[in-house]
Design a protein around this motif. Structure first.
Motif, PDB file in Angstrom:
ATOM      1  N   GLU A   1       0.956  -1.252   0.012  1.00 18.62           N
ATOM      2  CA  GLU A   1      -0.043  -0.017  -0.072  1.00 18.62           C
ATOM      3  C   GLU A   1       0.957   1.216  -0.011  1.00 18.62           C
ATOM      4  O   GLU A   1       1.947   1.188   0.666  1.00 18.62           O
ATOM      5  N   ALA A   2       0.840   2.201  -0.979  1.00 14.02           N
ATOM      6  CA  ALA A   2       1.471   3.210  -0.976  1.00 14.02           C
ATOM      7  C   ALA A   2       0.795   4.262  -1.764  1.00 14.02           C
ATOM      8  O   ALA A   2      -0.388   4.276  -2.217  1.00 14.02           O
ATOM      9  N   GLU A   3       1.265   5.715  -1.947  1.00 20.52           N
ATOM     10  CA  GLU A   3       0.505   6.879  -2.393  1.00 20.52           C
ATOM     11  C   GLU A   3       0.820   6.668  -3.645  1.00 20.52           C
ATOM     12  O   GLU A   3       1.547   6.307  -4.501  1.00 20.52           O
ATOM     13  N   MET A   4      -0.351   7.126  -4.558  1.00 24.76           N
ATOM     14  CA  MET A   4      -0.377   7.141  -6.051  1.00 24.76           C
ATOM     15  C   MET A   4      -1.211   8.431  -6.294  1.00 24.76           C
ATOM     16  O   MET A   4      -1.986   8.885  -5.754  1.00 24.76           O
ATOM     17  N   SER A   5      -0.517   9.065  -7.244  1.00 24.73           N
ATOM     18  CA  SER A   5      -1.304  10.449  -7.803  1.00 24.73           C
ATOM     19  C   SER A   5      -2.149  10.079  -8.830  1.00 24.73           C
ATOM     20  O   SER A   5      -2.217   9.049  -9.568  1.00 24.73           O
ATOM     21  N   LEU A   6      -3.227  10.795  -9.033  1.00 24.77           N
ATOM     22  CA  LEU A   6      -4.270  10.799  -9.726  1.00 24.77           C
ATOM     23  C   LEU A   6      -4.492  11.353 -11.057  1.00 24.77           C
ATOM     24  O   LEU A   6      -4.194  12.779 -10.620  1.00 24.77           O
ATOM     25  N   ILE A   7      -4.383  11.117 -12.155  1.00 30.21           N
ATOM     26  CA  ILE A   7      -4.372  12.125 -13.351  1.00 30.21           C
ATOM     27  C   ILE A   7      -4.948  10.922 -14.288  1.00 30.21           C
ATOM     28  O   ILE A   7      -5.090   9.947 -14.545  1.00 30.21           O
ATOM     29  N   ASP A   8      -5.396  11.960 -15.355  1.00 31.72           N
ATOM     30  CA  ASP A   8      -6.073  11.542 -16.708  1.00 31.72           C
ATOM     31  C   ASP A   8      -4.940  10.770 -17.650  1.00 31.72           C
ATOM     32  O   ASP A   8      -3.984  11.465 -18.212  1.00 31.72           O
TER      33      ASP A   8
ATOM     34  N   SER B   1      -5.795   8.460 -20.088  1.00 36.05           N
ATOM     35  CA  SER B   1      -6.479   7.907 -20.745  1.00 36.05           C
ATOM     36  C   SER B   1      -5.746   7.980 -22.352  1.00 36.05           C
ATOM     37  O   SER B   1      -6.016   7.213 -23.206  1.00 36.05           O
ATOM     38  N   GLU B   2      -4.890   8.927 -22.760  1.00 32.93           N
ATOM     39  CA  GLU B   2      -4.086   8.889 -23.864  1.00 32.93           C
ATOM     40  C   GLU B   2      -2.822   8.194 -23.688  1.00 32.93           C
ATOM     41  O   GLU B   2      -1.968   8.004 -24.774  1.00 32.93           O
ATOM     42  N   LEU B   3      -2.647   7.581 -22.446  1.00 38.09           N
ATOM     43  CA  LEU B   3      -1.512   6.525 -22.593  1.00 38.09           C
ATOM     44  C   LEU B   3      -1.700   4.999 -22.669  1.00 38.09           C
ATOM     45  O   LEU B   3      -3.028   4.840 -22.532  1.00 38.09           O
ATOM     46  N   THR B   4      -0.949   4.299 -22.834  1.00 38.76           N
ATOM     47  CA  THR B   4      -1.241   3.027 -22.953  1.00 38.76           C
ATOM     48  C   THR B   4      -1.663   2.296 -21.520  1.00 38.76           C
ATOM     49  O   THR B   4      -2.398   1.493 -21.818  1.00 38.76           O
ATOM     50  N   TYR B   5      -1.081   2.400 -20.567  1.00 38.11           N
ATOM     51  CA  TYR B   5      -1.349   1.901 -19.408  1.00 38.11           C
ATOM     52  C   TYR B   5      -2.030   2.906 -18.226  1.00 38.11           C
ATOM     53  O   TYR B   5      -1.603   3.789 -18.236  1.00 38.11           O
ATOM     54  N   GLN B   6      -2.879   2.301 -17.485  1.00 40.66           N
ATOM     55  CA  GLN B   6      -3.712   3.108 -16.517  1.00 40.66           C
ATOM     56  C   GLN B   6      -2.955   3.264 -15.384  1.00 40.66           C
ATOM     57  O   GLN B   6      -3.252   4.022 -14.770  1.00 40.66           O
ATOM     58  N   VAL B   7      -1.999   2.369 -15.296  1.00 40.12           N
ATOM     59  CA  VAL B   7      -1.158   2.476 -14.051  1.00 40.12           C
ATOM     60  C   VAL B   7       0.411   2.492 -14.296  1.00 40.12           C
ATOM     61  O   VAL B   7       0.592   1.979 -15.057  1.00 40.12           O
ATOM     62  N   LEU B   8       0.693   3.264 -13.434  1.00 33.89           N
ATOM     63  CA  LEU B   8       2.434   3.583 -13.633  1.00 33.89           C
ATOM     64  C   LEU B   8       2.744   3.320 -12.244  1.00 33.89           C
ATOM     65  O   LEU B   8       2.397   3.932 -11.264  1.00 33.89           O
ATOM     66  N   VAL B   9       3.591   2.241 -11.821  1.00 27.84           N
ATOM     67  CA  VAL B   9       4.216   1.765 -10.588  1.00 27.84           C
ATOM     68  C   VAL B   9       5.253   2.372 -10.576  1.00 27.84           C
ATOM     69  O   VAL B   9       6.470   2.007 -11.244  1.00 27.84           O
ATOM     70  N   GLY B  10       5.539   3.326  -9.440  1.00 22.63           N
ATOM     71  CA  GLY B  10       6.751   3.836  -9.396  1.00 22.63           C
ATOM     72  C   GLY B  10       7.561   3.120  -8.220  1.00 22.63           C
ATOM     73  O   GLY B  10       7.020   2.223  -7.517  1.00 22.63           O
ATOM     74  N   ARG B  11       8.782   3.843  -7.809  1.00 23.45           N
ATOM     75  CA  ARG B  11       9.550   3.049  -6.722  1.00 23.45           C
ATOM     76  C   ARG B  11       9.026   2.967  -5.505  1.00 23.45           C
ATOM     77  O   ARG B  11       9.335   2.253  -4.711  1.00 23.45           O
ATOM     78  N   ASN B  12       8.125   3.860  -5.052  1.00 24.60           N
ATOM     79  CA  ASN B  12       7.396   3.844  -3.589  1.00 24.60           C
ATOM     80  C   ASN B  12       6.888   2.503  -3.683  1.00 24.60           C
ATOM     81  O   ASN B  12       6.598   2.066  -2.470  1.00 24.60           O
ATOM     82  N   HIS B  13       6.283   1.871  -4.551  1.00 21.27           N
ATOM     83  CA  HIS B  13       5.505   0.532  -4.655  1.00 21.27           C
ATOM     84  C   HIS B  13       6.391  -0.557  -4.725  1.00 21.27           C
ATOM     85  O   HIS B  13       6.353  -1.720  -4.394  1.00 21.27           O
ATOM     86  N   MET B  14       7.822  -0.407  -5.515  1.00 15.42           N
ATOM     87  CA  MET B  14       8.526  -1.519  -5.842  1.00 15.42           C
ATOM     88  C   MET B  14       9.833  -1.541  -4.684  1.00 15.42           C
ATOM     89  O   MET B  14      10.536  -2.465  -4.536  1.00 15.42           O
ATOM     90  N   ALA B  15      10.119  -0.342  -3.914  1.00 20.40           N
ATOM     91  CA  ALA B  15      11.097  -0.482  -3.321  1.00 20.40           C
ATOM     92  C   ALA B  15      11.426  -1.743  -2.135  1.00 20.40           C
ATOM     93  O   ALA B  15      10.677  -1.935  -1.231  1.00 20.40           O
ATOM     94  N   GLY B  16      12.588  -2.200  -2.277  1.00 21.54           N
ATOM     95  CA  GLY B  16      12.911  -3.437  -1.452  1.00 21.54           C
ATOM     96  C   GLY B  16      12.297  -4.592  -1.866  1.00 21.54           C
ATOM     97  O   GLY B  16      12.546  -5.579  -1.132  1.00 21.54           O
ATOM     98  N   ALA B  17      11.505  -4.815  -2.707  1.00 24.22           N
ATOM     99  CA  ALA B  17      10.717  -6.016  -2.925  1.00 24.22           C
ATOM    100  C   ALA B  17      10.699  -6.579  -4.419  1.00 24.22           C
ATOM    101  O   ALA B  17      10.643  -7.533  -4.881  1.00 24.22           O
ATOM    102  N   ILE B  18      10.904  -5.544  -5.282  1.00 24.15           N
ATOM    103  CA  ILE B  18      10.627  -5.800  -6.830  1.00 24.15           C
ATOM    104  C   ILE B  18      11.939  -4.939  -7.655  1.00 24.15           C
ATOM    105  O   ILE B  18      12.598  -3.954  -7.352  1.00 24.15           O
ATOM    106  N   LEU B  19      12.533  -5.953  -8.321  1.00 23.76           N
ATOM    107  CA  LEU B  19      13.563  -5.518  -9.630  1.00 23.76           C
ATOM    108  C   LEU B  19      12.860  -5.643 -10.836  1.00 23.76           C
ATOM    109  O   LEU B  19      12.015  -6.564 -11.109  1.00 23.76           O
ATOM    110  N   VAL B  20      13.262  -4.909 -11.785  1.00 27.24           N
ATOM    111  CA  VAL B  20      12.562  -4.733 -13.007  1.00 27.24           C
ATOM    112  C   VAL B  20      13.665  -5.031 -14.058  1.00 27.24           C
ATOM    113  O   VAL B  20      14.801  -4.641 -14.134  1.00 27.24           O
ATOM    114  N   ASP B  21      13.165  -6.081 -14.728  1.00 31.09           N
ATOM    115  CA  ASP B  21      13.862  -6.714 -16.117  1.00 31.09           C
ATOM    116  C   ASP B  21      13.291  -6.059 -17.297  1.00 31.09           C
ATOM    117  O   ASP B  21      12.211  -6.428 -17.648  1.00 31.09           O
TER     118      ASP B  21
END
Length: 150
Positions: free
Chosen positions: A109-116, A118-138
């Protein structure tokens, strides 16, 4: 035995695009995993601000991933506002809410900013605040794990 319990869990490798569940609603969306972004962001349409129990809240719609003609309404308490400097130099003020995301078998559970978005491909962008210490990106991989939080 005690020394092993003190060790942090190893990070999970995920691709640059993954499926995530928004909890507690259980809505599954495709998300871009972005190590260059500090704060995660979520597509938010038809935003309505209101007061509940003396706190500022927001109701917003996201596009239904199973039927793009429909939307799903979500309500959250606003934790703060963030000022974003866009690539063109303009500033943008966005509301920020706490959202629980299930990524693979990792719940954060972490903070997410809310923005339109709809012109982008993905509805969610997961930043470092959600991944830190748990997820590495390949960056060469996508869709490595389905959400499976207990």
């Amino acid at each position: 035995m005690a020394a092993q319990q003190d060790r942090p869990a190893p990070e999970v490798i995920m691709g640059w695009v993954e499926r995530v569940d928004i909890l507690p609603e259980g809505i599954q969306l495709k998300a871009k995993m972005d190590t260059g972004a500090t704060t995660s962001s979520l597509n938010a349409l038809n935003k309505q601000f209101f007061e509940q129990d003396g706190q500022e809240w927001i109701a917003f719609d996201i596009v239904d991933p199973e039927n793009e003609q429909n939307t799903i309404r979500i309500k959250r308490e606003i934790t703060r506002y963030v000022r974003i400097i866009r690539h063109d130099g303009n500033h943008q003020r966005r509301p920020v809410v706490r959202i629980g995301l299930c990524m693979g078998d990792i719940y954060r559970e972490a903070e997410m900013s809310l923005i339109d978005r709809s012109e982008l491909t993905y509805q969610v962008l997961v930043g470092r605040n959600h991944m830190a210490g748990a997820i590495l990106v390949d960056s060469a991989r996508t869709h490595t794990q389905r959400p499976a939080c207990p």
